[in-house]
Design an enzyme around this catalytic site. Sequence first.
Site, short mmCIF file in Angstrom:
data_model
loop_
_atom_site.label_atom_id
_atom_site.label_comp_id
_atom_site.label_asym_id
_atom_site.label_seq_id
_atom_site.Cartn_x
_atom_site.Cartn_y
_atom_site.Cartn_z
N TRP A 102 2.99 24.17 -28.05
CA TRP A 102 2.55 23.52 -29.29
C TRP A 102 3.68 23.24 -30.25
CZ3 TRP A 102 -1.37 20.89 -28.22
CH2 TRP A 102 -2.29 21.38 -27.28
N ASP A 172 2.13 25.97 -38.08
CA ASP A 172 0.88 25.61 -37.38
C ASP A 172 0.15 26.92 -37.10
OD1 ASP A 172 -1.09 25.02 -35.52
OD2 ASP A 172 0.25 24.05 -34.08
N LYS A 196 -10.92 26.81 -33.38
CA LYS A 196 -10.79 28.10 -32.69
C LYS A 196 -11.43 29.20 -33.52
CE LYS A 196 -6.68 25.96 -30.97
NZ LYS A 196 -7.07 25.61 -29.62
N1 PMP Z 1 -1.49 23.72 -32.18
C1 PMP Z 1 -1.99 24.76 -31.50
C2 PMP Z 1 -1.41 26.12 -31.72
C3 PMP Z 1 -3.03 24.56 -30.60
O1 PMP Z 1 -3.53 25.59 -29.91
C4 PMP Z 1 -3.57 23.26 -30.43
C5 PMP Z 1 -4.74 22.97 -29.50
N2 PMP Z 1 -5.06 23.89 -28.59
C6 PMP Z 1 -3.00 22.21 -31.15
C7 PMP Z 1 -1.99 22.48 -32.03
C8 PMP Z 1 -3.52 20.80 -31.01
O2 PMP Z 1 -4.72 20.75 -31.65
P1 PMP Z 1 -5.70 19.48 -31.63
O3 PMP Z 1 -6.29 19.42 -30.27
O4 PMP Z 1 -6.66 19.81 -32.71
O5 PMP Z 1 -4.89 18.28 -31.94
#
Ligand code: PMP
Length: 360
Positions: A102, A172, A196
């Site tokens: 991520w 994030d 989540k």
């Molecule tokens: N950052 C993290 C830590 C994630 O776990 C995720 C999705 N699993 C994202 C960003 C991306 O999120 P989204 O699918 O809402 O764009």
Amino acid sequence: MERKKNFFAGPSVLPVEVLEQMRDQMVEYNNQGISMVEASHRGGLFEDMYDECVALFKELLNVPEEYELYFLGGGATLQFAMIPMNFLRPNTVADYIKSGTWANKAAEDAELFGKVNYYYDGTANKFSSLPKASEVHPSANSSYLYLCSNETIGGIEWQDFPDTGDVPLIGDMSSDILSRPVPVEKFSMIYGGVQKNLGPAGATFIIMKKSLLEKQNPKLPAYMDYSKHSKEKGLYNTPPVFSIWGVKLVLDWIKKNGGAVGMQKRATEKSAILYDLIDSSSFFRSPVDPAYRSKMNIVFRLPNEDLEKQFVTEATKQGMLGLKGHRSVGGLRASVYNALPKEDVLYLAQFMKEFERKNG
Ligand code: PMP
């Protein structure tokens, strides 16, 4: 209905009482003759709920006065681009901690807009560890330092956060928000998808120190411009109404269950059940540096991939979903977000012991 034991990484388990509240109020909200998802986002019905949601989020995370909090669409992924578009200034660098899927994706987007400095790169240890927070210092000409507080796929989590002085720290927190208290004042911006720990997918929360906007790049398309959203408290355009309503109800549930400290206690207990079992066995193995193990996403391996497949098949038959590791890394992963009952973790632990007895 016998509910499945939901170990999905997101969207993921929600408190049953929140789902029941949404069901009961889906057709008519609080005897208003209209449902929340039909109401205008410019009207009292939605805005009262929205204001309460924002106030409660700030209260539970202890967000200081000088920060604003609102919700956007586009997932956490949109923020990967918006952050450098807004804050990576010409003739500076942005420091990124390359800690796993991520953070790395966020850094790839930033590279499209300016110079990225990889302050730390976990490639060599397969993203199984993190730098020591006290040893992280941004570059001299840094626009901001970026980190992902919990790598959902790798299963590593910052236990402590760096002090970056005048350089804005951006985090994030998609997969560990409100699973523990956070020193918000160390950050200039915290954001994440809500799907989540906080509610149904759709909304992304933005927590931003108002002064960060003074460092913004000019001339951005309207939706990509944080000042536009800030001026309208996140209601510049139509917000993800359903998702935000769900977040409000989950926040009520978190408050009732002890707030951030209560969630931290739950996460510590639940994750310890699994890590203790893994550590006391020679059959299960954790690929993660014990100093940075995630309390949300518990990643583990079995002696071979055939056994891992068999584990997932048998677990699914016994009502446990989402235990397969992310397709990019393989292995197994149990996500134990706030709403997952401790009983479900104990049930998984019992299954793991039994699986080892039969196959170990
Ligand atoms: N950052 C993290 C830590 C994630 O776990 C995720 C999705 N699993 C994202 C960003 C991306 O999120 P989204 O699918 O809402 O764009």
